[in-house]
Design a protein around this motif. Structure first.
Motif, PDB file in Angstrom:
ATOM      1  N   ASP A   1       0.811  -1.213   0.000  1.00  0.00           N
ATOM      2  CA  ASP A   1       0.000   0.000   0.000  1.00  0.00           C
ATOM      3  C   ASP A   1       0.852   1.274   0.000  1.00  0.00           C
ATOM      4  N   TYR A   2       1.993   1.275   0.669  1.00  0.00           N
ATOM      5  CA  TYR A   2       2.868   2.449   0.615  1.00  0.00           C
ATOM      6  C   TYR A   2       3.319   2.717  -0.828  1.00  0.00           C
ATOM      7  N   GLN A   3       3.556   1.649  -1.567  1.00  0.00           N
ATOM      8  CA  GLN A   3       4.112   1.808  -2.903  1.00  0.00           C
ATOM      9  C   GLN A   3       3.099   2.318  -3.920  1.00  0.00           C
ATOM     10  N   VAL A   4       1.832   2.397  -3.522  1.00  0.00           N
ATOM     11  CA  VAL A   4       0.849   3.055  -4.378  1.00  0.00           C
ATOM     12  C   VAL A   4       1.257   4.508  -4.621  1.00  0.00           C
ATOM     13  N   LEU A   5       1.948   5.090  -3.636  1.00  0.00           N
ATOM     14  CA  LEU A   5       2.316   6.502  -3.710  1.00  0.00           C
ATOM     15  C   LEU A   5       3.559   6.753  -4.553  1.00  0.00           C
ATOM     16  N   THR A   6       4.156   5.714  -5.095  1.00  0.00           N
ATOM     17  CA  THR A   6       5.372   5.937  -5.881  1.00  0.00           C
ATOM     18  C   THR A   6       5.085   6.727  -7.152  1.00  0.00           C
ATOM     19  N   ASP A   7       3.911   6.524  -7.758  1.00  0.00           N
ATOM     20  CA  ASP A   7       3.636   7.181  -9.039  1.00  0.00           C
ATOM     21  C   ASP A   7       2.326   7.960  -9.058  1.00  0.00           C
TER      22      ASP A   7
ATOM     23  N   HIS B   1       6.452   7.275 -17.013  1.00  0.00           N
ATOM     24  CA  HIS B   1       5.001   7.153 -17.074  1.00  0.00           C
ATOM     25  C   HIS B   1       4.329   7.650 -15.791  1.00  0.00           C
ATOM     26  N   SER B   2       5.070   8.363 -14.982  1.00  0.00           N
ATOM     27  CA  SER B   2       4.553   8.805 -13.687  1.00  0.00           C
ATOM     28  C   SER B   2       3.421   9.816 -13.848  1.00  0.00           C
ATOM     29  N   ARG B   3       2.478   9.747 -12.916  1.00  0.00           N
ATOM     30  CA  ARG B   3       1.386  10.713 -12.889  1.00  0.00           C
ATOM     31  C   ARG B   3       1.781  11.976 -12.126  1.00  0.00           C
ATOM     32  N   GLN B   4       2.945  11.953 -11.506  1.00  0.00           N
ATOM     33  CA  GLN B   4       3.361  13.088 -10.699  1.00  0.00           C
ATOM     34  C   GLN B   4       4.138  14.096 -11.535  1.00  0.00           C
ATOM     35  N   SER B   5       4.080  15.354 -11.106  1.00  0.00           N
ATOM     36  CA  SER B   5       4.776  16.411 -11.836  1.00  0.00           C
ATOM     37  C   SER B   5       6.280  16.336 -11.625  1.00  0.00           C
ATOM     38  N   ALA B   6       6.715  15.734 -10.536  1.00  0.00           N
ATOM     39  CA  ALA B   6       8.142  15.563 -10.247  1.00  0.00           C
ATOM     40  C   ALA B   6       8.356  14.191  -9.631  1.00  0.00           C
ATOM     41  N   VAL B   7       9.580  13.700  -9.716  1.00  0.00           N
ATOM     42  CA  VAL B   7       9.894  12.379  -9.168  1.00  0.00           C
ATOM     43  C   VAL B   7      10.005  12.463  -7.654  1.00  0.00           C
ATOM     44  N   SER B   8       9.240  11.664  -6.951  1.00  0.00           N
ATOM     45  CA  SER B   8       9.295  11.666  -5.492  1.00  0.00           C
ATOM     46  C   SER B   8      10.483  10.861  -4.998  1.00  0.00           C
ATOM     47  N   GLY B   9      10.891  11.124  -3.757  1.00  0.00           N
ATOM     48  CA  GLY B   9      11.957  10.342  -3.148  1.00  0.00           C
ATOM     49  C   GLY B   9      11.561   8.882  -3.024  1.00  0.00           C
ATOM     50  N   LEU B  10      10.259   8.623  -2.810  1.00  0.00           N
ATOM     51  CA  LEU B  10       9.791   7.243  -2.691  1.00  0.00           C
ATOM     52  C   LEU B  10       9.960   6.500  -4.007  1.00  0.00           C
ATOM     53  N   MET B  11       9.651   7.189  -5.110  1.00  0.00           N
ATOM     54  CA  MET B  11       9.847   6.580  -6.419  1.00  0.00           C
ATOM     55  C   MET B  11      11.327   6.252  -6.650  1.00  0.00           C
ATOM     56  N   PHE B  12      12.183   7.204  -6.341  1.00  0.00           N
ATOM     57  CA  PHE B  12      13.608   7.033  -6.605  1.00  0.00           C
ATOM     58  C   PHE B  12      14.209   5.901  -5.773  1.00  0.00           C
ATOM     59  N   THR B  13      13.747   5.771  -4.531  1.00  0.00           N
ATOM     60  CA  THR B  13      14.302   4.747  -3.637  1.00  0.00           C
ATOM     61  C   THR B  13      13.520   3.444  -3.687  1.00  0.00           C
ATOM     62  N   TYR B  14      12.589   3.329  -4.633  1.00  0.00           N
ATOM     63  CA  TYR B  14      11.740   2.150  -4.737  1.00  0.00           C
ATOM     64  C   TYR B  14      12.527   0.835  -4.762  1.00  0.00           C
TER      65      TYR B  14
END
Length: 350
Positions: A68-74, A141-154
């Motif tokens: 569930d935390y990883q839902v926030l990656t993108d 393919h991210s829905r976010q305007s910028a890459v989050s730290g969570l995405m980068f450290t996935y």
């Protein structure tokens, strides 16, 4: 090591493991799971779910993480998260996962697992995280305007998911091998620095069939082109009737030149346990209409028992929450033990 060499090595090792698993199932612990972003579909079932059930029946210990935390990656927010988590449990149960033999748990409920991310991040460099091809693709393919730290450290977080329970076997597709290789790197570097504690998990490569969505693209939750496991028989029939085919009347199985038709043929073959060439030959010159009737009958017959199980379990939402509570308790006990061992190895128990 080149990508091709790494894939060949993993494939050889996976073949060896498939021979060992039935002989010594107790030697293996599997960690796998899904992000709760929507209902699972036939691509998930034939790609991963049925393999998890197979391993469970062989006697392998299986842990299923609902990430569930990883839902926030993108994405910026996790919408309808509680509903998606419960429905994911329903899909697992419908497919044949037995919560008495498998541990189903949520990412956010296991604090010790997430605490392992900190020491693991110290073992990898920023360039190593940045060149992970899966992360690159997700970022594109991210829905976010910028890459989050969570995405980068996935990749490091995924390593924590695997290593917290000392899983030594991870079912993956070839596209996920770079993630697992980084997990192996983190385990190896930890062991070299602090003493041998963590296994270097092996990949169990699945020859997962590529099922296309109804629009001819890869079947995906986000593209709205999937036949979900929770779909009714009528809804399934409607979706298959609208599936893309081609203008040739004679049906053949040729994935390279006729991908949409071949995907439908393959789906019928998977549901009936037949060879796809045999399925295509049986339809012959019946055209797309006959093909879609054949596929609809095969899918609905195959999904009927799963739909019945799902409907039965869905009547007791409290049971689903008890499964998660029990699984979270088991996962927490494992994670706390591993974290204590990691802290001892690092000299951080005061």
């Amino acid at each position: 090591m080149t990508t091709t060499t790494a894939t060949s090595t993993a494939a050889r090792r996976s073949t060896e493991l498939e021979k060992l698993i039935p002989l010594r199932p107790a030697d293996f612990r599997v960690l796998t799971g899904d992000r709760p972003t929507g209902p699972l579909h036939l691509g998930h079932y034939f790609g991963t779910l049925h393999n998890r059930v197979r391993l469970q029946h062989l006697g392998v210990e299986v842990l299923l993480i609902i990430a569930d935390y990883q839902v926030l990656t993108d994405r910026d927010v996790a919408e309808r998260l509680g509903e998606h988590v419960e429905n994911l449990v329903l899909d697992y149960l419908a497919a044949g996962i037995d919560p008495q033999r498998a541990t189903i748990f949520t990412h956010s409920a296991v604090a010790a697992l997430n605490q392992l991310l900190l020491p693991f991040l110290s073992l990898v460099s920023v360039p190593e995280l940045g060149r992970n091809p899966t992360v690159k693709d997700e970022i594109n393919h991210s829905r976010q305007s910028a890459v989050s730290g969570l995405m980068f450290t996935y990749p490091a977080h995924q390593a924590a998911d695997i290593l917290f329970c000392k899983a030594n076997l991870v079912p993956v597709g070839q596209d996920q091998l770079p993630h697992l290789e980084l997990t192996r790197t983190i385990a190896r570097r930890f062991n070299e620095r602090y003493g041998r504690l963590l296994p270097e998990p092996d990949a169990l490569l699945s020859p997962a069939p590529l099922l296309l969505g109804t629009d001819g693209a890869k079947m995906s939750k986000s593209r709205g082109n999937a036949i979900t496991l929770s779909a009714s028989a009528d809804e399934t029939a409607r979706l298959i009737r609208g599936a893309k085919t081609d203008s040739q009347r004679h049906i053949s199985y040729d994935p390279q030149s006729r991908p949409e038709v071949s995907s439908l043929v393959l789906l019928a073959a998977l549901c009936t346990g037949r060879d796809p060439h045999e399925v295509a030959q049986g339809i012959g010159s019946g055209g797309a209409a006959a093909l879609k009737r054949t596929v609809t009958e095969a899918v609905n017959e195959h999904l009927a028992p799963m739909r019945a199980r799902r409907a039965s379990f869905a009547r007791d939402r409290g049971y689903l929450r008890r499964i998660l509570r029990d699984g979270n308790e088991r996962a927490n006990a494992i994670a706390e033990t591993t974290l204590a061992e990691v802290r001892s190895a690092m000299g951080t128990r005061y």
